[in-house]
Design an enzyme around this catalytic site. Sequence first.
Site, PDB file in Angstrom:
ATOM      1  N   GLY A 104       0.809  -1.215   0.000  1.00  0.00           N
ATOM      2  CA  GLY A 104       0.000   0.000   0.000  1.00  0.00           C
ATOM      3  C   GLY A 104       0.841   1.263   0.000  1.00  0.00           C
ATOM      4  CG  ASP A 105       3.524   1.594   3.066  1.00  0.00           C
ATOM      5  OD1 ASP A 105       2.404   1.967   3.467  1.00  0.00           O
ATOM      6  OD2 ASP A 105       4.254   0.809   3.692  1.00  0.00           O
TER       7      ASP A 105
END
EC number: 2.7.1.56
Length: 303
Positions: free
Chosen positions: A248-249
């Site tokens: 997600g980062d």
Amino acid sequence: MIYTVTLNPSVDYIVHVEDFTVGGLNRSSYDTKYPGGKGINVSRLLKRHHVASKALGFVGGFTGEYIKTFLREENLETAFSEVKGDTRINVKLKTGDETEINGQGPTISDEDFKAFLEQFQSLQEGDIVVLAGSIPSSLPHDTYEKIAEACKQQNARVVLDISGEALLKATEMKPFLMKPNHHELGEMFGTAITSVEEAVPYGKKLVEQGAEHVIVSMAGDGALLFTNEAVYFANVPKGKLVNSVGAGDSVVAGFLAGISKQLPLEEAFRLGVTSGSATAFSEELGTEEFVQQLLPEVKVTRL
């Protein structure tokens, strides 16, 4: 300039053990370690996209020194605030299944946080500040709101990659970008979201409530980008899930890299989704070469 904030970073210690036995002596077949924390991940991925950033946060002790040294060797700019106590160690035990044991981290005093907050007075209009990850237990629940307010006073843009109670108030911070996954999106509205179709009305609500851009990741089902003007869908490339940490980062980093390079919005979204997949299919964060390899497989369509 892009700044990333990791309030509770870690040294992530990844241990592979075959035939793991509870209560017995186990020997690792492979182990490695690297700096952990969502903001740090964003900075490291931005570097791989040749976009500069500065990593902020709290570090302490020998583990904090390890993080600073590691990032320095990757030619990343940092401005961490030193605190008493050791930066936490998070253990990722891979035995076929993945088990995580996360440390608590050092105590951050009111004085520590006040001094940290003063850094944001030097922001310039148009700067981007990424607030990512958990809030240490020694800081109040409205910590991100205080940082966001300090950013807004300098006309800087705020990106939110957060979860839990802080996420519930995310749209009040009027973020430039927020990135919940479909589970987190459902939690925000007290429902379960299991499909792209179910996610669409709730993603639109976040924009109506004040977010400028919203990316909702749907795991293997793709991702959605919401703006005031349109909703976009991107598929994800085919591959074997190897690493759920940092995917997600990586989406956030890829999207911001595209924005920094002044790519069209759809292309920035495509780069973000591809970056997330590259990390998911890798032992560590995805490389620029792997992102470019996967990029042709990702298509963006307007819904």
